[in-house]
Write an enzyme that holds these catalytic residues in place. Structure first.
Site, PDB file in Angstrom:
ATOM      1  N   TRP A  74      28.883  58.403  40.003  1.00  0.00           N
ATOM      2  CA  TRP A  74      28.689  57.240  39.142  1.00  0.00           C
ATOM      3  C   TRP A  74      27.290  57.425  38.575  1.00  0.00           C
ATOM      4  O   TRP A  74      26.297  57.291  39.285  1.00  0.00           O
ATOM      5  CB  TRP A  74      28.774  55.964  39.975  1.00  0.00           C
ATOM      6  CG  TRP A  74      28.738  54.694  39.189  1.00  0.00           C
ATOM      7  CD1 TRP A  74      29.791  54.041  38.625  1.00  0.00           C
ATOM      8  CD2 TRP A  74      27.577  53.890  38.911  1.00  0.00           C
ATOM      9  NE1 TRP A  74      29.364  52.893  38.004  1.00  0.00           N
ATOM     10  CE2 TRP A  74      28.019  52.769  38.167  1.00  0.00           C
ATOM     11  CE3 TRP A  74      26.226  53.992  39.207  1.00  0.00           C
ATOM     12  CZ2 TRP A  74      27.148  51.775  37.726  1.00  0.00           C
ATOM     13  CZ3 TRP A  74      25.357  53.009  38.767  1.00  0.00           C
ATOM     14  CH2 TRP A  74      25.825  51.907  38.028  1.00  0.00           C
ATOM     15  N   ASN A 100      23.610  60.740  46.924  1.00  0.00           N
ATOM     16  CA  ASN A 100      23.890  59.387  46.446  1.00  0.00           C
ATOM     17  C   ASN A 100      22.615  58.585  46.615  1.00  0.00           C
ATOM     18  O   ASN A 100      22.016  58.607  47.688  1.00  0.00           O
ATOM     19  CB  ASN A 100      25.031  58.787  47.283  1.00  0.00           C
ATOM     20  CG  ASN A 100      25.227  57.302  47.022  1.00  0.00           C
ATOM     21  OD1 ASN A 100      24.939  56.818  45.939  1.00  0.00           O
ATOM     22  ND2 ASN A 100      25.710  56.582  48.018  1.00  0.00           N
ATOM     23  N   GLU A 476      34.699  33.155  39.243  1.00  0.00           N
ATOM     24  CA  GLU A 476      35.279  34.345  39.876  1.00  0.00           C
ATOM     25  C   GLU A 476      36.489  34.844  39.072  1.00  0.00           C
ATOM     26  O   GLU A 476      36.663  36.045  38.878  1.00  0.00           O
ATOM     27  CB  GLU A 476      35.652  34.015  41.336  1.00  0.00           C
ATOM     28  CG  GLU A 476      36.463  35.056  42.073  1.00  0.00           C
ATOM     29  CD  GLU A 476      35.813  36.433  42.184  1.00  0.00           C
ATOM     30  OE1 GLU A 476      34.672  36.610  41.742  1.00  0.00           O
ATOM     31  OE2 GLU A 476      36.489  37.350  42.683  1.00  0.00           O
ATOM     32  N   LYS A 480      36.948  38.526  37.189  1.00  0.00           N
ATOM     33  CA  LYS A 480      38.108  39.430  37.319  1.00  0.00           C
ATOM     34  C   LYS A 480      38.552  39.883  35.932  1.00  0.00           C
ATOM     35  O   LYS A 480      38.848  41.039  35.709  1.00  0.00           O
ATOM     36  CB  LYS A 480      39.288  38.743  38.017  1.00  0.00           C
ATOM     37  CG  LYS A 480      39.095  38.250  39.436  1.00  0.00           C
ATOM     38  CD  LYS A 480      38.742  39.269  40.462  1.00  0.00           C
ATOM     39  CE  LYS A 480      37.274  39.429  40.645  1.00  0.00           C
ATOM     40  NZ  LYS A 480      36.784  40.065  41.826  1.00  0.00           N
ATOM     41  N   GLU A 483      36.037  42.385  34.470  1.00  0.00           N
ATOM     42  CA  GLU A 483      35.979  43.672  35.174  1.00  0.00           C
ATOM     43  C   GLU A 483      37.182  44.550  34.892  1.00  0.00           C
ATOM     44  O   GLU A 483      37.044  45.742  34.665  1.00  0.00           O
ATOM     45  CB  GLU A 483      35.967  43.434  36.691  1.00  0.00           C
ATOM     46  CG  GLU A 483      34.684  42.951  37.257  1.00  0.00           C
ATOM     47  CD  GLU A 483      34.769  42.886  38.767  1.00  0.00           C
ATOM     48  OE1 GLU A 483      34.003  43.579  39.425  1.00  0.00           O
ATOM     49  OE2 GLU A 483      35.606  42.116  39.296  1.00  0.00           O
ATOM     50  N   HIS A 499      26.906  20.528  26.237  1.00  0.00           N
ATOM     51  CA  HIS A 499      25.462  20.731  26.052  1.00  0.00           C
ATOM     52  C   HIS A 499      25.157  22.011  25.285  1.00  0.00           C
ATOM     53  O   HIS A 499      24.079  22.571  25.444  1.00  0.00           O
ATOM     54  CB  HIS A 499      24.757  20.721  27.415  1.00  0.00           C
ATOM     55  CG  HIS A 499      24.900  19.410  28.118  1.00  0.00           C
ATOM     56  ND1 HIS A 499      24.147  18.302  27.778  1.00  0.00           N
ATOM     57  CD2 HIS A 499      25.738  19.005  29.103  1.00  0.00           C
ATOM     58  CE1 HIS A 499      24.506  17.279  28.542  1.00  0.00           C
ATOM     59  NE2 HIS A 499      25.477  17.676  29.352  1.00  0.00           N
ATOM     60  N   LYS A 601      32.585  50.769  43.433  1.00  0.00           N
ATOM     61  CA  LYS A 601      32.941  49.836  44.494  1.00  0.00           C
ATOM     62  C   LYS A 601      31.714  49.277  45.208  1.00  0.00           C
ATOM     63  O   LYS A 601      31.636  48.093  45.478  1.00  0.00           O
ATOM     64  CB  LYS A 601      33.864  50.533  45.493  1.00  0.00           C
ATOM     65  CG  LYS A 601      34.385  49.618  46.599  1.00  0.00           C
ATOM     66  CD  LYS A 601      35.324  48.569  46.048  1.00  0.00           C
ATOM     67  CE  LYS A 601      35.834  47.606  47.088  1.00  0.00           C
ATOM     68  NZ  LYS A 601      36.377  46.397  46.470  1.00  0.00           N
TER      69      LYS A 601
HETATM   70  O1  M6R Z   1      30.259  45.155  48.486  1.00  0.00           O
HETATM   71  P1  M6R Z   1      29.767  43.814  48.025  1.00  0.00           P
HETATM   72  O2  M6R Z   1      30.706  42.724  48.361  1.00  0.00           O
HETATM   73  O3  M6R Z   1      28.359  43.527  48.505  1.00  0.00           O
HETATM   74  O4  M6R Z   1      29.681  43.938  46.451  1.00  0.00           O
HETATM   75  C1  M6R Z   1      29.108  42.932  45.651  1.00  0.00           C
HETATM   76  C2  M6R Z   1      29.517  43.101  44.199  1.00  0.00           C
HETATM   77  O5  M6R Z   1      29.047  44.323  43.701  1.00  0.00           O
HETATM   78  C3  M6R Z   1      31.042  43.048  44.033  1.00  0.00           C
HETATM   79  O6  M6R Z   1      31.546  41.845  44.515  1.00  0.00           O
HETATM   80  C4  M6R Z   1      31.440  43.213  42.559  1.00  0.00           C
HETATM   81  O7  M6R Z   1      31.054  42.105  41.813  1.00  0.00           O
HETATM   82  C5  M6R Z   1      32.950  43.506  42.503  1.00  0.00           C
HETATM   83  N1  M6R Z   1      33.224  44.487  41.535  1.00  0.00           N
HETATM   84  C6  M6R Z   1      33.763  42.281  42.291  1.00  0.00           C
HETATM   85  O8  M6R Z   1      35.101  42.490  42.020  1.00  0.00           O
END
Ligand code: M6R
Length: 606
Positions: A74, A100, A476, A480, A483, A499, A601
């Site tokens: 990445w 990494n 949230e 989704k 993303e 506002h 991830k």
């Molecule tokens: O591994 P984590 O739960 O700490 O990750 C936090 C965020 O990077 C993660 O929730 C991100 O927003 C995801 N892609 C959500 O779907």
């Protein structure tokens, strides 16, 4: 955020090495590569693209050897090119490395190495490591010594794996603030950014700590301290997840599989040891203030928790996005910080926790990955037990974290006498009903949501409106949509609309209204007022609601009707709709569901 792996054994390891980066691909998927040692020679094959594409182009499994390292990238430093993909080699090709993290002093190191005559082929920070190894080896003639000297000069974050022609039966690896674990097998040993690297081959793991390095060979492993070079005794931990749990199991995508696994992951969350739940509630009672910490989805989980703690425990806990924690939080030894993270490796959350610990706060985590950095750095860790979440988009992990926060809120509410024991029991019974209700929604509504998603997937801008606890659900759900479908969706409290943002409303801006059950008397009329405001400006509104055919619902241009349930669980039903809508919109737009562009991830960089 990049996956690294390594395998050393008696037999040819090329297949297990390829499996390792296939299983780690959700950490990064711009490019990938392998370096294998055979007959005193290192061969590197790498290219841009996903693992299977690169394997097809480069025929990675044609390589043979008994020790090798691999990487799935990445990009951080340097664009997505073949040259920048890992592994990177030293000038003479006698060292190869994968990495990494981010080497923050690489500019200075690179300039110095160039002056000494080293030739660089990439724009990455990683390549300096290969040249440092070559430089130190030429003066010491000892690979381990060269490795220690190299890692000790690096600043920043890293998980590194290295092979060398001078120690052809060993892999050297080291860690600082980026995840790295060992997999201990029979006559074959592994390293990986996480369990998935070797989940098909062994369940025994050794977790490295920061400033430690390890040397693995086919029959042995040894862990040492970077600074003193002394041996460190490490425990072997058995991984509870099995390879099957991390596979798609007949679903077209991990995202859909994980959405469907939510009933089970909620059951697991409800089965978290009551003693731990009570302990965390007591810690909140004993603290002057409690922060809920997360980022991205886990920030929205925290925000949802904030509402539940206010409603059911009469306690205001502050949700802060981890990346802003230092700028906002006031931390003392009377502060409690509850960090929430699926991976347990998110840099922003680790950094915030470090700050909290440096200021003597007590720390708790809710984490899905056993042995992860966040699980190990806190005073008390709750393992949420959601099983492996492979899709980059978090679904089942997030819902489980929400359930655990509600369990703590109910416990605290009872301790603080805000709810009676009887009421707490009643609410807990409602939570127990949730898995079955969600299962029914998944069975009965998926097809309908799919149709709707196909119909509206061409709409470019959405407003997701909620009030109260439905606001984090709107946020949230909008995340989704962004993303996975790459569609702009903005979550907002209904009251905020007038506002400013209301100026945007016309026939092109579409709205989803997250409508609570009618008995939510403080929320229902207000959100319906916000919907009226949108309609008055020719906006299109899709309603997620629990209603029967009442006059208010005539306002909706489209609606998804949910079964009537208790208000403590009602928001979760809408969360499921938000997940499904995003998934099916992404399908309709032919998006890369499990590996959306630009995401990874676990985000292990600042
Ligand atoms: O591994 P984590 O739960 O700490 O990750 C936090 C965020 O990077 C993660 O929730 C991100 O927003 C995801 N892609 C959500 O779907």
């Amino acid at each position: 955020m990049c996956g690294i792996s390594g395998v050393v054994g008696f037999e040819n390891i090329s297949k297990s090495l390829l499996d390792s980066i296939r299983n780690l691909e959700y950490r990064g998927y711009d490019s990938c590569g392998v370096a294998i040692l055979d007959d005193g020679c290192i061969t590197i094959k790498k290219n841009i693209g996903q693992v299977d594409e690169v394997n097809e182009k480069e025929r990675l499994t044609d390589l043979e050897g008994r020790a090798g390292i691999a990487h799935t990238r990445w990009a951080t430093h340097g664009g997505v090119t073949r040259e920048n993909s890992h592994p990177h080699a030293s000038c003479r090709g006698d060292f190869a490395v994968v990495h990494n993290g981010i080497i923050s002093n690489y500019h200075t190191l690179k300039a110095g190495l160039k002056r000494e005559g080293h030739q660089f082929l990439s724009d990455t920070d990683t390549e300096v490591i290969a040249h440092l190894l070559e430089k130190y080896y030429s003066s010491t003639g000892d690979v381990e010594d060269a490795f220690i000297k190299s890692i000790n000069i690096l600043e920043g974050t890293y998980a590194i794996a290295m092979i060398s022609v001078y120690e052809p039966e060993k892999i050297f690896c080291a860690k600082n603030e980026s995840p790295l674990i060992l997999g201990i097998g029979n006559d074959v040993n592994y390293i990986g950014s996480d369990f998935n690297a070797f989940i098909d081959y062994t369940k025994n793991t050794v977790v490295l700590d920061d400033k430690e390095y390890a040397i693995i060979s086919k029959e042995n492993y040894i862990v040492k301290d970077n600074i003193r070079g002394e041996r460190v005794d490490k425990e072997i931990t058995k991984i509870e997840w099995d390879a099957e749990m991390a596979k798609k199991g007949g679903y077209p995508h991990y995202m859909l599989k994980e959405i469907y696994e939510q009933p089970q992951s909620i059951i697991n969350a409800l089965n978290v040891d009551r003693k731990i739940i009570k302990k965390v509630a007591s810690l909140i009672m004993d603290s002057d203030r409690t922060y809920l910490l997360g980022v991205g989805t886990t920030y929205y989980v925290s925000l949802l928790g904030e509402y539940y703690f206010s409603s059911y425990a009469g306690s205001h806990l502050s949700a802060i996005s981890s990346d802003e924690f230092k700028n906002l939080a006031e931390v003392t030894d009377k502060t409690l910080v509850i960090a929430i993270s699926q991976s347990g490796e998110t840099y922003d959350s680790i950094n915030a926790l470090k700050y909290a610990k440096a200021n003597k706060a007590r720390t708790v985590s809710i984490v899905n990955v056993i042995g992860s950095s966040i699980a190990r750095m806190v005073d008390l860790s709750i393992m949420q037990g959601s099983g492996p979440e492979i899709c980059v988009i978090s679904t089942k992990a997030a819902i489980s974290q929400m359930i655990i926060l509600i369990s703590i809120a109910l416990e605290l509410g009872n301790m603080r006498k805000k709810i009676t024991k009887k009421e707490k029991k009643r609410l807990e019974k409602e939570l127990i009903k949730l898995p079955t209700i969600i299962q029914n929604i998944l069975n009965e509504k998926s097809g309908f949501v799919n149709n709707i998603a196909q119909r509206y997937s061409g709409i470019k801008n959405w407003l997701y409106l909620g009030r109260g606890v439905y606001y984090p659900i709107a946020l949230e759900s909008a995340l989704k949509m962004k993303e996975v479908a790459y569609i702009h969706a903005e979550g907002m409290p209904g009251g905020f609309l007038k506002h400013g943002t209301i100026a945007l409303i016309d026939e092109d801006l579409y709205t989803v209204g997250f409508i609570p059950p009618r008995e939510e008397k403080d929320l229902y009329p207000l959100i319906m007022g916000s919907i009226e405001e949108v309609k008055a400006r020719n906006g299109f509104v899709m309603g997620f609601h629990f209603g029967d055919k009442e006059k208010d619902y005539k306002l909706f241009d489209e609606e998804i009707i949910l079964p009537k349930v208790d208000k403590v669980i009602a928001p979760f039903l809408q969360l499921i709709l938000g997940q499904l809508l995003a998934y099916f919109a992404a399908i309709s737009l032919k998006r890369n569901i499990d590996r959306p562009r630009s995401l990874a991830k676990s985000v292990t960089v600042a």
